[in-house]
Design a protein around this motif. Sequence first.
Motif, short mmCIF file in Angstrom:
data_model
loop_
_atom_site.label_atom_id
_atom_site.label_comp_id
_atom_site.label_asym_id
_atom_site.label_seq_id
_atom_site.Cartn_x
_atom_site.Cartn_y
_atom_site.Cartn_z
N GLU A 165 0.84 -1.20 0.00
CA GLU A 165 0.00 0.00 0.00
C GLU A 165 0.87 1.25 0.00
O GLU A 165 1.99 1.26 0.50
N THR A 166 0.31 2.32 -0.56
CA THR A 166 1.07 3.57 -0.69
C THR A 166 0.31 4.75 -0.09
O THR A 166 0.43 5.88 -0.55
N CYS A 167 -0.48 4.50 0.95
CA CYS A 167 -1.32 5.57 1.51
C CYS A 167 -0.70 6.21 2.73
O CYS A 167 -1.42 6.75 3.58
N HIS A 207 -1.80 9.54 -2.10
CA HIS A 207 -1.78 8.19 -2.64
C HIS A 207 -3.08 7.44 -2.33
O HIS A 207 -3.11 6.22 -2.39
N CYS A 244 -6.95 3.14 0.64
CA CYS A 244 -5.50 3.12 0.36
C CYS A 244 -5.22 2.75 -1.08
O CYS A 244 -5.75 1.76 -1.61
N TRP A 275 -2.35 1.43 -3.86
CA TRP A 275 -1.27 0.45 -3.82
C TRP A 275 -0.50 0.55 -5.13
O TRP A 275 -0.88 1.31 -6.02
N ALA A 276 0.56 -0.20 -5.25
CA ALA A 276 1.48 -0.02 -6.36
C ALA A 276 1.49 -1.24 -7.29
O ALA A 276 1.54 -2.37 -6.83
N PRO A 295 5.82 -3.28 3.66
CA PRO A 295 6.43 -2.25 2.79
C PRO A 295 7.82 -2.60 2.28
O PRO A 295 8.23 -2.09 1.24
N LEU A 328 9.35 2.18 -3.63
CA LEU A 328 9.10 2.97 -4.83
C LEU A 328 9.80 4.32 -4.77
O LEU A 328 10.27 4.75 -3.72
#
Length: 533
Positions: free
Chosen positions: A386-388, A393, A415, A417-418, A472, A477
Amino acid sequence: MRRRGQEFRRPVRRRLSNVFWFTCCGLLMLVFIVLLTRDPNSSSRSVLSKKSYRQDRILEGLNITDEMLSADSVTRKLSDQIALAKAYVVIAKESNNLQFAWELSAQIRNSQVLLSNAAFRRIPLTKSESEVAVRDMALLLYQAQQLHYDSATMIMRMKAKIQGLEEQKNSVSEKSSKYGQIAAEEVPKSLYCLGVRLTTEWFRNSNIQKKLAEKRQLAMTLRDNSLYHFCVFSDNILATSVVVNSTALNSKNPDKVVFHLVTDEVNYAAMKAWFSMNSFRGVTVDVQKIEEFTWLNASYVPVLKQLQDSETRSYYFSGNNDGGKTPIKFRNPKYLSMLNHLRFYIPEVFSSLNKIVFLDDDVVVQKDLSPLFTIDLKGNVNGAVETCMETFHRYHKYLNYSHPLIRSHFDPDACGWAFGMNVFDLVQWRQKNVTGIYHYWQEKNVDRTLWKLGTLPPGLLTFYGLTEPLAPTWHVLGLGYTNVDSQQIENGAVLHFNGNSKPWLKIGMEKYKPLWDKYIGYDHPLLQQCNVH
């Protein structure tokens, strides 16, 4: 003898009364004198001491001397003149009055030398020492006022200058973004040369084709679900090689690693030649071309159907239908490439597999990834990081929440995500018809009102409620557009160069290029011939 009247005794009584009143007045005067002689500061000594302390701290912080606080301070007068003169120099230059600007600058230097010498010898300037400098500067400042370099004029000119600079900055930023996007999309000459030489080598050298034929005897390996299967969809030979090589070098069991590569017709021969000529610690590599998937046609795939629409083609390939209001990044034709959208058809491309790890071609693997295949996705289809951690994001960043269809189906604070390192449970994917969900949203977005950019927004819609968060450290990223914490990079299993600054481009971020370079054998003859460095 005649008796005196009673009225003759009154003056005596009046005299005694005057003495009494004089005594009272005297006592009052004494009390008043005592009050006057008391210390007037005694009642407020603590307040004054606090004020004095604060003033001392201010003087210490500003480096103000006692001389500068005096009413006739020469130092303060010179400093004020210098500050005003500097502003006039700017205005004079803007007015093309270079001679006057030079005179002001020279006088500023003279005044600064005086102040510097005084500070060096630690003796305040005297009026006699600075008389000439103050007078000459005052004369120049008066001339500036006569030239209409007054405060109002200066403010108006400065506002105009600021506005002009802002317009220049916006223009430069727009051009920088445009040229950066173009640079990111272009293929470097060295990579183009490598593709041409590899294609020539493939058709010229029969031994390479024999090696590939021998590898095809391992067809059962490509369907063995006890192995670790990875897929990469790319037309970049060198980038794909880095993904495979870094995975192999950091794998504890490279002989159990299988890579499924899909490219296009143009790069198919070159890709086959490269992975036939090079060995990657026993990793199995299979190369396919997307043109072999006959089921990828306009009657089945919404993106291909949309490409038949003249308005869509005009939007992505000409960019003239909205007056240039839409940024260039939203018009990138690569987002219509089937290699980019093939990630939504993975169960059909690899129909015999149950689980697979999807990797983008701009990643570097620096840890063993085999534990990904034992992660419990808890009935979900997609395992992703996740990227929140930041608000930008979340879902509302990527989707148009003014549209009722989006607003009624998706939480704007969900959230994000990538894409780039994803674990896909293909069994659950098929059961839940995830590809059908993707088709539904692509068809709803035919007018580009739900989202504009890339494959991540439709991915967020398609896998909504079907994504299991991963730790993570599995996917780090930002190495292609921002600064990343060194500790995160060290602990990361997969490093993603997402952004325009790819490591194989000249615009790549220099400090992160070594992370990518170490998985390339620059001593390879073909790389040297094509000046790949």
